[in-house]
Design a protein around this motif. Structure first.
Motif, mmCIF file in Angstrom:
data_model
loop_
_atom_site.group_PDB
_atom_site.id
_atom_site.type_symbol
_atom_site.label_atom_id
_atom_site.label_comp_id
_atom_site.label_asym_id
_atom_site.label_seq_id
_atom_site.Cartn_x
_atom_site.Cartn_y
_atom_site.Cartn_z
ATOM 1 N N LYS A 48 110.983 -116.775 -40.123
ATOM 2 C CA LYS A 48 111.501 -117.681 -39.097
ATOM 3 C C LYS A 48 112.591 -118.592 -39.659
ATOM 4 O O LYS A 48 113.600 -118.846 -39.004
ATOM 5 N N PHE A 51 115.828 -116.609 -40.063
ATOM 6 C CA PHE A 51 116.471 -116.409 -38.765
ATOM 7 C C PHE A 51 117.198 -117.673 -38.317
ATOM 8 O O PHE A 51 118.320 -117.606 -37.798
ATOM 9 N N GLU A 54 120.369 -118.043 -40.344
ATOM 10 C CA GLU A 54 121.410 -117.133 -39.874
ATOM 11 C C GLU A 54 122.067 -117.667 -38.603
ATOM 12 O O GLU A 54 123.291 -117.554 -38.436
ATOM 13 N N ARG A 55 121.269 -118.240 -37.737
ATOM 14 C CA ARG A 55 121.838 -118.817 -36.518
ATOM 15 C C ARG A 55 122.727 -120.013 -36.865
ATOM 16 O O ARG A 55 123.810 -120.174 -36.292
ATOM 17 N N ALA A 74 121.001 -109.065 -35.071
ATOM 18 C CA ALA A 74 120.015 -110.152 -35.011
ATOM 19 C C ALA A 74 118.608 -109.579 -34.900
ATOM 20 O O ALA A 74 118.207 -109.085 -33.842
ATOM 21 N N ALA A 76 115.006 -110.576 -34.739
ATOM 22 C CA ALA A 76 114.180 -111.756 -34.503
ATOM 23 C C ALA A 76 112.776 -111.537 -35.056
ATOM 24 O O ALA A 76 112.184 -110.463 -34.872
ATOM 25 N N LYS A 101 110.060 -107.623 -37.534
ATOM 26 C CA LYS A 101 111.322 -108.090 -36.968
ATOM 27 C C LYS A 101 111.846 -107.051 -35.989
ATOM 28 O O LYS A 101 111.845 -105.851 -36.276
ATOM 29 N N ASN A 103 114.931 -106.160 -32.804
ATOM 30 C CA ASN A 103 116.172 -106.522 -32.124
ATOM 31 C C ASN A 103 116.181 -105.854 -30.758
ATOM 32 O O ASN A 103 115.166 -105.309 -30.316
ATOM 33 N N GLU A 412 112.680 -117.232 -28.511
ATOM 34 C CA GLU A 412 111.881 -117.172 -29.725
ATOM 35 C C GLU A 412 110.496 -116.610 -29.408
ATOM 36 O O GLU A 412 109.951 -116.856 -28.337
#
Length: 453
Positions: A48, A51, A54-55, A74, A76, A101, A103, A412
């Motif tokens: 988390k 992620f 990266e955002r 991406a 998630a 993860k 996408n 999320e």
């Protein structure tokens, strides 16, 4: 008298070694399970955090790519919500990723590549506290108990005590069995208390229920040992009889059940879903893209007037094709879920044939690490994948550029804690208590005959 009985218990070298091996194995299982659980939670938190970083990096970069490119890269993070009890009874959590993860690409390939093949094997479990209690505890009980009568006869104490009135010989054997049960129960209690401290487990009715199930399970094996003792045979016969019973319950019956389930459920619909989904995607490149978008608009009519595009490629077609490939193999995926549920139901129906298997299955159900709990996690991942896909569709079909504020709106994953399923726990406890009652009645009758021999 208590001091004398304790000396008799701890004097034999076999008893000393057995107690030390069991304690070491149990403490090692608790230690390894605690560390493994902490690592799982650490991986979930790190996924988390990565992620989010990266955002943040995309925000700082300023020049954001289009949504199709962002959604492609991406990945998630998701979380399989595991209670602290999963550290003690790992179940399926030892084989599967708990922080998968995903996408916006086709879901079936993502799930199968990472997860699905392992729970379909229905392994009994790895080295955890549940394994130690289910399979090593009976061996400890057998070593401590089955040769009580033969040792008494060999030492001459049984003949001497039989000369006294009041069934002194029988009372001595029963007192020795009870002492060993209290010691084993004390060890079990200490193990659970140590686990509660390490994992911050609450001392609630659930804790008491698991402790009660374990004590009932150990009581059953003590009564099996007592029933063998009451046959009044030699020490070699008693040892072989107990080992044979343990092998039947721990190896033969679970192995036969495993082979039977493998013969009954031979299909691999999840593999078929993953393979066909990839073939559909590959064939899509050679087919008319507008036709695929038209089929997609039948499921999302709000984009019916926005499926046209210029050029040889557009992200809207790419993600529409991903969605269509998932829909095309949905029947295989549903068949896989039904197959796993049917297999789980079959396992539940026959697990009562083996106390070891029934006990371990009840612990895995209670801790939320069985196949049913894992499938619930997969359904949460599926719902989240749909949420992510439907988030990016408006940007693709409306040709809307992505802004920094849009990145904050990216959905999320919210892990959902599954309710504690105590039905199997209470059922197993009740069955063990019933079996204990039957063995108690049988052993009592045998001991009455033993007293007059």
């Amino acid at each position: 008298m208590l001091k004398f009985e304790l000396k008799r218990l701890l004097a034999p070298r076999a008893n000393q070694i057995s107690l030390l091996v069991f304690l070491f194995s149990a403490l090692l299982a608790v230690f390894l399970g605690t560390n493994a659980y902490k690592e799982v939670r650490k991986d979930q938190v790190i996924a988390k955090i990565v992620f989010e970083k990266e955002r943040a990096h995309l925000k700082d970069k300023g020049d954001l790519p289009e949504m199709g490119s962002l959604a492609y890269y991406a990945k998630a993070p998701t979380q399989w919500y595991l209670s602290p009890w999963a550290a003690l009874f790992t179940g399926q959590s030892q084989n599967n990723l708990a922080a998968m993860k995903v996408n916006a690409l086709a879901l079936q390939g993502q799930i199968y590549n990472k997860e699905v093949i392992n729970p379909s094997k229905h392994r009994a479990g790895g080295f955890d506290l549940g394994f130690v209690l289910a399979y090593m505890l009976p061996i400890l009980i057998g070593i401590l108990c089955v040769n009580l009568l033969s040792d008494e006869r060999q030492s001459g104490r049984f003949t001497l005590l039989s000369a006294f009135a009041g069934n002194a010989a029988k009372k001595t054997i029963i007192r020795s069995l009870l002492l060993r049960f209290y010691i084993v129960a004390g060890i079990i209690l200490l193990l659970f208390l140590a686990s509660a401290v390490l994992l911050s487990l609450p001392f609630d009715k659930v804790f008491i229920a698991v402790l009660g199930l374990t004590l009932a399970y150990s009581g059953l094996w003590f009564l099996i040992a007592a029933a063998i003792i009451s046959l009044n045979m030699s020490g070699l016969f008693n040892s072989l009889a107990f080992v044979s019973i343990w092998l039947v319950f721990s190896v033969l019956i679970p192995g036969a059940i495993h082979l039977g389930l493998n013969q009954q459920y031979t299909e691999q619909p999840a593999l078929r879903a993953s393979t066909e989904q990839r073939l559909i995607l590959n064939d899509g490149w050679d087919q008319d893209m507008q036709t695929a978008l038209t089929r997609f608009s039948e499921h999302y009519p709000q984009y019916r007037d926005k499926i046209d595009f210029q050029g040889r490629f557009h992200w809207k077609w790419y993600y529409a094709m991903q969605n269509l490939s998932d829909l095309a193999v949905d029947n295989h995926w549903q068949a896989y879920l039904q197959l796993q549920q049917a297999r789980e139901n079959s396992l539940s129906k026959v697990s009562w044939l083996s106390p070891n298997l029934l006990y371990q299955q009840a612990l895995n159900q209670f801790s939320g690490t069985d196949t049913q709990a894992y499938q619930a996690y997969l359904m949460q991942v599926s719902a989240y994948h749909k949420q992510v896909s439907e988030f990016i569709y408006p940007y693709l079909f409306n040709d809307t550029p992505v802004t920094n504020s849009d990145l904050d709106l990216f959905p999320e994953f919210q892990p959902i804690a599954q309710p504690v399923r105590t039905k199997g726990l209470y059922y197993s406890t009740g069955l063990f208590v019933l079996l204990c009652g039957l063995f108690t009645a049988m052993t009592t009758i045998r001991f009455k005959r033993l007293a007059v021999i």
